[in-house]
Design an enzyme around this catalytic site. Structure first.
Site, PDB file in Angstrom:
ATOM      1  N   THR A 743      40.205   3.382  59.018  1.00  0.00           N
ATOM      2  CA  THR A 743      41.345   4.221  59.386  1.00  0.00           C
ATOM      3  C   THR A 743      41.008   5.241  60.461  1.00  0.00           C
ATOM      4  OG1 THR A 743      40.801   5.646  57.513  1.00  0.00           O
ATOM      5  CG2 THR A 743      42.484   3.985  57.160  1.00  0.00           C
ATOM      6  N   CYS A 744      39.731   5.619  60.563  1.00  0.00           N
ATOM      7  CA  CYS A 744      39.358   6.605  61.589  1.00  0.00           C
ATOM      8  C   CYS A 744      39.579   6.063  62.991  1.00  0.00           C
ATOM      9  CB  CYS A 744      37.891   6.993  61.437  1.00  0.00           C
ATOM     10  SG  CYS A 744      37.544   7.757  59.858  1.00  0.00           S
ATOM     11  N   PHE A 745      39.532   4.742  63.115  1.00  0.00           N
ATOM     12  CA  PHE A 745      39.657   4.130  64.437  1.00  0.00           C
ATOM     13  C   PHE A 745      40.879   3.221  64.525  1.00  0.00           C
ATOM     14  CE2 PHE A 745      35.154   4.857  63.474  1.00  0.00           C
ATOM     15  CZ  PHE A 745      34.821   5.715  64.510  1.00  0.00           C
ATOM     16  N   LEU A 775      36.516   4.049  55.110  1.00  0.00           N
ATOM     17  CA  LEU A 775      35.639   4.914  55.899  1.00  0.00           C
ATOM     18  C   LEU A 775      34.200   4.526  55.659  1.00  0.00           C
ATOM     19  CD1 LEU A 775      37.463   8.233  55.018  1.00  0.00           C
ATOM     20  CD2 LEU A 775      37.828   6.791  57.006  1.00  0.00           C
TER      21      LEU A 775
END
EC number: 2.3.2.26
Length: 776
Positions: A743-745, A775
């Site tokens: 989700t960070c990217f 993550l």
């Protein structure tokens, strides 16, 4: 009683600068400079008829073009030409867009001879020429006979003067109808006349335009009666003004309406709100098209030079403001607030408009920022981001100057808000860091997790937001209560000695706006209304913040069952006191203890009756949404505004703040497909084709789950799906494995499934049984 309609006056500017306490003094003078904000296109259509002639450049030349040598009505007269006062450049002219009060109305005694018109006696009302039925019968006869004379005579007579317009369209030509509740206009007749007009021969259409010119010339002195307002109300609905050849006339009509006094605008606003949705939307679209084509004309030679018609756009903006006010008075609104957006403005220099609005105070220089309802949320985001970038640059520059003046070596870290936090103490470390670095909140955010290698290129920042929000909003943390019926969070009403963590949530939301991060937060709409109450931090710390007028509808967004019960109380036809047996005392549970609160002094001894039940419901709603959570929300408010201390915040509606923080709920999976990047796959690969066949066939709830699984939120950034930078990577693992998301990217790792059925099954399992925080 009617609801009063007021628009800020240039004489009473709003204080619109927001600053942290330590910055507030220095910005006091700047606040006073800002002019008020007024609370609120398609291409050109074809010619009037197939035989339409070339476009007319000026009002007077149009008169010459459409005036026949002699009209049948020999006793009618019109001036040979129209002389308007010299028009200054738009940047120097007092803006018609601002509220024009009685004292600003041109005095006939003080006016130049060019503007004076003879003061006519009170008009004698002509006899109503036709009924709706008569007119429709005349139109039907034309189909068989081809003789337009009766229809021509009707249009010739009706549009020749304001009294004739009233005679034709008033329900009763002799009645006054001096009320905001009823314009007295027969809307059905107006619609029939205008719907027929565009299908008539060109000479009839020119006759109507000539009559409008005559009417406007006579009424340049300014209206004196409600009959004049009714005439403006009818003329504004003329569909001929969709055509650029009529824009010179349309502009003068708009100018006369824009310069009416406040009391007249009050009547027009309430009449506008009683239009049908279709007719109201047509008025808005016509004005937006007028502004767009004046800004970017397809054929510049169609219009007079900008220096000679600089008042066109301010006039149109003012009339749009009246329509916007009318729309806001109706619940639900006649059209969505987004229908007032003018996408053409996305292509002008908005920062110049913003700086004009900020820097020139009450110098009467026009700016679209005075009318933020026409600026799209995407354009407002650009203004906010560029304004914040400028603030960040200024702060970083000052830090650099301070370092050099102390003979210290400059450090690149001074340009950023550097956060160093431990995963095991995420909330406390974040709170400590943000408290210590309050002066750096407007710098670019960079996050480092202690003990971990990694350079923050955006991924670590997003991870920090996701993890922190996830922890703070967990039910066990106790700060917010999740209401299952409304699917939203609300502030817990528990009392404590320290509300700093609520301030942290406000700071997080502010940082998200300034750093273009979409947060997975579910607050009700009334939260954002409170967040803009007021939209700037008051200079007086004793002024309450986060307090706004609330209704049962606001409560229904959070606690629908309770709101339904209160609505039943209001509509109960029996004896409220005997049937409900309630008092002005309410109860709340706090940490397992039931506590009582009086809604008013001695409330436990005051019974709720048929006479005071409205007061009870209002006090109870205000208690739940304002008073019981005041300290929590005040901390949240100050946290948000400590970051978003910008005049640009004044441009936003509560709904737009929500979109900037949480994104838009409107999904366009086709747009996501067009903007997706691939790593290890090509968009023509069979697995990718299977993926999009499956996703595009998903119902909305599964599409939202997929978006949440891959990005951490089921909403779309303001810039649309393209702003997600969504990527699908090939996961060289067994096809028995489920998809993995980072989700960070905004990245989905997809194994090379061999069949569409297998891919669909694995994808549904993955997105339905994971919170989306892949993550690693």
């Amino acid at each position: 009683m009617s609801e009063a309609v007021r628009v800020p006056s240039p004489a009473t500017p709003l204080v619109v600068a927001a600053a942290a306490p330590e910055e507030r003094k220095g910005k006091e003078s700047e606040r006073e400079k800002l002019p008020p904000i007024v609370s609120a296109g398609a291409g050109a259509t074809a010619g009037l008829d197939r035989g339409a002639k070339g476009q007319i450049s000026t009002f007077s030349s149009f008169i010459s073009a459409v005036s026949p040598k002699k009209e049948a009505a020999e006793n009618r007269s019109s001036p040979a030409h129209l002389v308007f006062p010299n028009i200054k450049n738009v940047r120097d002219q007092p803006p018609i867009c601002l509220d024009v009060r009685q004292k600003q109305r041109t005095s006939m005694d003080a006016s130049s001879s060019e503007m004076k018109a003879p003061v006519l006696p009170e008009p004698i009302h002509p006899i109503q020429p036709k009924t709706v039925k008569d007119f429709q019968e005349d139109v039907e006869k034309v189909k068989s006979s081809g003789d337009w004379k009766a229809v021509h005579d009707f249009y010739l007579t009706t549009f020749d003067s304001f009294p004739e317009l009233n005679a034709a369209f008033k329900k009763d030509a002799t009645a006054s109808f001096n009320t905001i509740e009823d314009s007295g206009i027969n809307a059905k007749f107006v619609n029939a006349v205008y719907d027929t007009l565009l299908n008539t021969p060109q000479d009839i259409q020119k006759t109507v335009l000539k009559g409008i010119i005559n009417s406007l010339l006579r009424e340049w002195k300014g209206p004196r009666t409600k009959d004049d307002l009714r005439a403006y109300f009818v003329l504004l609905q003329n569909p001929q003004f969709n055509n650029t050849s009529t824009y010179v006339i349309y502009a003068h009509l708009l100018r006369q309406i824009a310069t009416l006094v406040e009391a007249d605008h009050h009547f027009l606003v309430h009449w506008f709100k009683r239009l049908s949705q279709k007719r109201f939307k047509q008025l808005v679209e016509r004005l937006l098209q007028f502004i767009s084509l004046r800004l970017f004309p397809a054929k510049p030679e169609e219009f007079p030079p900008v220096t000679k018609c600089s008042w066109w756009i301010p006039s149109a903006a003012k009339v749009l403001a009246l329509l916007n006010t009318a729309n806001n008075l109706v619940h639900p609104p006649l059209i969505p607030y987004t229908d007032f957006y003018n996408s053409t403005l996305d292509h002008i220099d908005l920062m110049e408009e913003y700086h004009t609005w900020q820097n020139f105070g009450n110098s009467h220089r026009f700016s679209f920022c005075q009318y933020p309802f026409v600026i799209s949320v995407a354009a407002k985001k650009i203004i906010i981001q560029r304004d914040s970038e400028q603030q960040m640059i200024n702060i970083a520059r000052q830090s650099l100057v301070d370092k050099v003046s102390r003979r210290q070596r400059p450090d690149m870290n001074m340009l950023f808000l550097n956060m160093k936090v431990r995963r095991t103490h995420l909330v406390s470390d974040s709170l400590d860091e943000l408290t210590r670095k309050r002066a750096d909140l407007k710098k670019k955010l960079k996050v480092t997790f202690v003990g971990e290698a990694g350079l923050d290129m955006g991924g670590l920042t997003k991870e920090w937001f996701l993890l922190l929000i996830r922890q703070i909003f967990h039910p066990d943390y106790g700060m917010f209560t999740y209401h299952k019926d409304s699917h939203c969070h609300w502030f817990s009403s528990f009392k404590c000695d320290n509300y700093s963590e609520f301030r942290l949530v406000g700071i997080l939301m502010g940082l998200a706006v300034y750093n273009s991060i979409t947060l997975d937060i579910r607050f009700p709409p009334c939260c954002y209304k409170k967040l803009l109450s007021p939209p700037i931090i008051p200079s007086d710390q004793n002024i309450p913040v986060g307090i706004c007028s609330v209704t049962v509808d606001d409560l229904c967004q959070i606690m629908p069952e309770l709101a339904h019960g209160l609505s039943e109380l209001l509509s109960h036809e029996g004896n409220v006191e005997e049937d409900f047996y309630s008092t002005f005392q309410v109860f709340q549970e706090e940490f397992g203890i039931i506590k009582s609160y009086n809604l008013k002094p001695g409330g436990d001894k005051i019974s709720v009756t048929n006479q005071n039940r409205k007061e009870y419901v209002q006090l109870y709603t205000d208690f739940l949404l304002n008073k019981s959570i005041y300290k929590q929300f005040a901390a949240f408010y100050y946290g948000f505004h400590s970051v978003c201390a910008s005049n640009a915040l004044m441009l936003l509606r509560p709904e737009e703040v929500e979109i900037l923080v949480c994104g838009s709920p409107d999904l366009d999976m086709h747009a996501l497909q067009r903007s997706t990047q691939y790593d290890g796959y090509a968009k023509t690969d069979l697995t990718i084709k299977y993926f999009w066949d499956v996703v595009l066939g998903f119902p909305l709830d599964l599409q939202k789950k997929l978006l949440h699984f891959t990005t951490g939120s089921d909403r779309v950034p303001v810039g649309g799906m393209a702003d997600l930078n969504f990527k699908i990577s090939k996961n060289e693992t067994s096809t028995n494995c489920l998809p993995v998301a980072h989700t960070c990217f905004n990245q989905l790792c997809l194994p090379p499934y061999k069949s569409k059925k297998d891919l669909k099954q694995k994808l549904i399992i993955g997105i339905s049984n994971s919170e989306g925080f892949g993550l690693e």
